[in-house]
Design a protein around this motif. Structure first.
Motif, PDB file in Angstrom:
ATOM      1  N   MET A  31      -6.088  -8.825   0.895  1.00  0.00           N
ATOM      2  CA  MET A  31      -7.434  -9.379   0.973  1.00  0.00           C
ATOM      3  C   MET A  31      -7.869  -9.831  -0.416  1.00  0.00           C
ATOM      4  SD  MET A  31      -9.576  -6.711   3.403  1.00  0.00           S
ATOM      5  CE  MET A  31     -11.064  -7.733   3.439  1.00  0.00           C
ATOM      6  N   SER A  32      -8.659 -10.894  -0.469  1.00  0.00           N
ATOM      7  CA  SER A  32      -9.261 -11.301  -1.736  1.00  0.00           C
ATOM      8  C   SER A  32     -10.365 -10.314  -2.090  1.00  0.00           C
ATOM      9  CB  SER A  32      -9.848 -12.708  -1.624  1.00  0.00           C
ATOM     10  OG  SER A  32     -10.989 -12.699  -0.756  1.00  0.00           O
ATOM     11  N   PHE A  33     -10.686 -10.212  -3.378  1.00  0.00           N
ATOM     12  CA  PHE A  33     -11.780  -9.332  -3.779  1.00  0.00           C
ATOM     13  C   PHE A  33     -13.081  -9.793  -3.130  1.00  0.00           C
ATOM     14  CE2 PHE A  33     -15.158  -7.963  -6.758  1.00  0.00           C
ATOM     15  CZ  PHE A  33     -14.948  -6.597  -6.708  1.00  0.00           C
ATOM     16  N   TYR A  70      -7.396  -9.507  -6.054  1.00  0.00           N
ATOM     17  CA  TYR A  70      -7.023  -9.292  -4.655  1.00  0.00           C
ATOM     18  C   TYR A  70      -6.541  -7.854  -4.487  1.00  0.00           C
ATOM     19  CZ  TYR A  70      -2.353  -9.634  -6.585  1.00  0.00           C
ATOM     20  OH  TYR A  70      -1.228  -9.413  -7.356  1.00  0.00           O
ATOM     21  N   GLY A  71      -6.386  -7.447  -3.256  1.00  0.00           N
ATOM     22  CA  GLY A  71      -5.892  -6.104  -2.981  1.00  0.00           C
ATOM     23  C   GLY A  71      -4.828  -6.107  -1.903  1.00  0.00           C
ATOM     24  N   TYR A  72      -4.111  -4.980  -1.777  1.00  0.00           N
ATOM     25  CA  TYR A  72      -3.095  -4.798  -0.744  1.00  0.00           C
ATOM     26  C   TYR A  72      -3.464  -3.604   0.127  1.00  0.00           C
ATOM     27  CZ  TYR A  72       0.109  -7.965  -3.199  1.00  0.00           C
ATOM     28  OH  TYR A  72       0.683  -9.054  -3.795  1.00  0.00           O
ATOM     29  N   GLY A  73      -3.231  -3.756   1.434  1.00  0.00           N
ATOM     30  CA  GLY A  73      -3.553  -2.698   2.377  1.00  0.00           C
ATOM     31  C   GLY A  73      -2.327  -1.968   2.890  1.00  0.00           C
ATOM     32  N   PHE A  74      -2.487  -0.656   3.134  1.00  0.00           N
ATOM     33  CA  PHE A  74      -1.431   0.172   3.700  1.00  0.00           C
ATOM     34  C   PHE A  74      -2.017   1.024   4.822  1.00  0.00           C
ATOM     35  CE2 PHE A  74      -0.142  -0.668  -0.645  1.00  0.00           C
ATOM     36  CZ  PHE A  74       1.224  -0.891  -0.556  1.00  0.00           C
ATOM     37  N   GLY A  75      -1.277   1.144   5.899  1.00  0.00           N
ATOM     38  CA  GLY A  75      -1.703   2.016   6.980  1.00  0.00           C
ATOM     39  C   GLY A  75      -2.355   1.290   8.136  1.00  0.00           C
ATOM     40  N   SER A  76      -3.016   2.037   8.994  1.00  0.00           N
ATOM     41  CA  SER A  76      -3.550   1.518  10.255  1.00  0.00           C
ATOM     42  C   SER A  76      -4.835   0.722  10.065  1.00  0.00           C
ATOM     43  CB  SER A  76      -3.832   2.679  11.206  1.00  0.00           C
ATOM     44  OG  SER A  76      -2.671   3.440  11.445  1.00  0.00           O
ATOM     45  N   GLY A  77      -4.898  -0.408  10.764  1.00  0.00           N
ATOM     46  CA  GLY A  77      -6.131  -1.168  10.870  1.00  0.00           C
ATOM     47  C   GLY A  77      -6.595  -1.884   9.624  1.00  0.00           C
ATOM     48  N   VAL A  78      -5.727  -2.024   8.634  1.00  0.00           N
ATOM     49  CA  VAL A  78      -6.117  -2.702   7.398  1.00  0.00           C
ATOM     50  C   VAL A  78      -5.214  -3.919   7.185  1.00  0.00           C
ATOM     51  CG1 VAL A  78      -4.599  -1.288   5.935  1.00  0.00           C
ATOM     52  CG2 VAL A  78      -6.599  -2.376   4.935  1.00  0.00           C
ATOM     53  N   PRO A  79      -5.772  -5.049   6.744  1.00  0.00           N
ATOM     54  CA  PRO A  79      -4.930  -6.226   6.488  1.00  0.00           C
ATOM     55  C   PRO A  79      -3.911  -5.947   5.386  1.00  0.00           C
ATOM     56  CG  PRO A  79      -7.268  -6.807   6.510  1.00  0.00           C
ATOM     57  CD  PRO A  79      -7.193  -5.320   6.488  1.00  0.00           C
ATOM     58  N   GLU A  80      -2.831  -6.707   5.361  1.00  0.00           N
ATOM     59  CA  GLU A  80      -1.819  -6.539   4.314  1.00  0.00           C
ATOM     60  C   GLU A  80      -2.372  -6.915   2.951  1.00  0.00           C
ATOM     61  OE1 GLU A  80       1.789  -8.604   5.175  1.00  0.00           O
ATOM     62  OE2 GLU A  80       2.537  -6.991   6.474  1.00  0.00           O
TER      63      GLU A  80
END
Length: 337
Positions: free
Chosen positions: A261-263, A249-259
């Motif tokens: 997401m699964s790979f 899985y991954g983590y998002g930072f900044g505008s317009g990206v989910p917190e």
């Protein structure tokens, strides 16, 4: 006559000295010996599946051929230490055992119920919970119990608790394992760690949505190197007992990206992202994760410096050429040749 005897004595001593040198050389381990990989045949691939996917049937549909151990997360008791029936678990265990995969119930979790602090606080409550864990291991024909208590749950009572669980499981021939994070390293006593048959290192979540001020890769390769060096070097745990944790899985930072997401969703939504470790969305935010090359490199590292891989969690994986588990499996099989 004396001269001949002396000559033969010299020859005999020389032979014995050479023999001793060879023997000593074969017994003394060098640094290179410790760099040799763990036998691939005994290399673990531990995967977690969520408890609710046992109930909804998704877990039993999983292809068990690429893992050796399956942890069901999380099967927690109520506040009194009692466990309720989990529909579908017996059928899942039967299916996994048919593929020679061991199944463990994992308790705790990153959001473990707060009442665990009470359940492990006194001798009587610890013994009751330990007995209950041994009972559900028998009830569902499980191969063991996995303890994933983190943060403040690893308190002054943690050691006594895992000792009690080990005592309850050992006569039954059941495994006791754990998931640990290096950030809490000082809280784990050596005696507590000695109770576990193997230890899954959660080498991820270095940062995340809970640290918006620290954007970046939450599971870099350097973290895997540091974690293995700490637990095998500083803490002296045999590398065969360590499993390197990998995130699907991954983590998002900044505008317009989910917190998060699964790979699987990352590679579906952003074609070409499978060979990277980050992707920038149109609005400017960045999703950080481990792509195929990094998972391959970490698997190679684990084959050299650990006894296995651990995955959180299996149903977040991509498919076909975009499957992280396929990459792990290919590397392990190549090491067996």
């Amino acid at each position: 006559m004396m001269m001949r005897r002396n000559i033969w004595c010299v020859i005999l001593m020389a032979i014995l000295m050479c023999s001793c040198k060879k023997s000593a050389k074969s017994e003394v381990k060098t640094n290179d010996d410790y760099k040799k990989p763990v036998a691939a045949a005994s290399f673990r691939v531990v995967g977690y599946l969520r408890e609710y996917n046992v109930v909804d049937g998704r877990a039993i549909q999983f292809d068990f051929s690429k893992i050796t151990h399956l942890n069901i997360a999380f099967i927690n008791p109520d506040a009194a230490g009692n466990f309720t029936t989990l529909d579908g678990l017996k059928e899942l265990v039967t299916a996994a055992h048919a593929k020679n995969v061991k199944v463990l119930a994992s308790i705790g979790g990153g959001l473990a119920p707060e009442y665990y602090t009470t359940l492990i606080a006194t001798g009587s409550s610890r013994e009751k919970l330990a007995a209950s864990l041994a009972s559900i291991a028998d009830q569902y024909n499980l191969d063991g119990i996995d303890i994933d208590l983190e943060g403040h749950f690893v308190d002054d009572n943690y050691e006594a608790f895992v000792v009690a669980v080990k005592a309850a499981l050992k006569p039954k021939g059941k495994l006791l394992t754990t998931a640990i994070a290096t950030v809490y390293a000082a809280q784990y006593t050596n005696k507590a760690l000695a109770q576990f048959d193997y230890i899954n290192i959660m080498s991820y979540d270095k940062t995340g949505p809970w640290k918006p001020e620290k954007p970046g890769q939450h599971s870099p390769y350097s973290m895997a190197v540091d974690d293995l060096d700490y637990w095998s070097g500083t803490r002296g745990i045999a590398k065969e007992r360590l499993s390197l944790g990998l995130p699907f899985y991954g983590y998002g930072f900044g505008s317009g990206v989910p917190e998060d997401m699964s790979f699987a969703d990352i590679v579906k939504q952003y074609p070409g992202s499978e060979n990277k470790d980050e992707v920038t969305v149109a609005a400017g935010g960045i999703m950080y994760y481990n792509g195929l090359p990094t998972i391959k490199s970490k698997t190679t590292l684990a084959l050299q410096k650990a006894g296995g891989i651990m995955v959180w969690q299996l149903l977040q994986d991509g498919t076909g050429a975009n499957s992280l588990l396929n990459i792990i499996d290919a590397e392990v099989k190549a090491a067996k040749k």
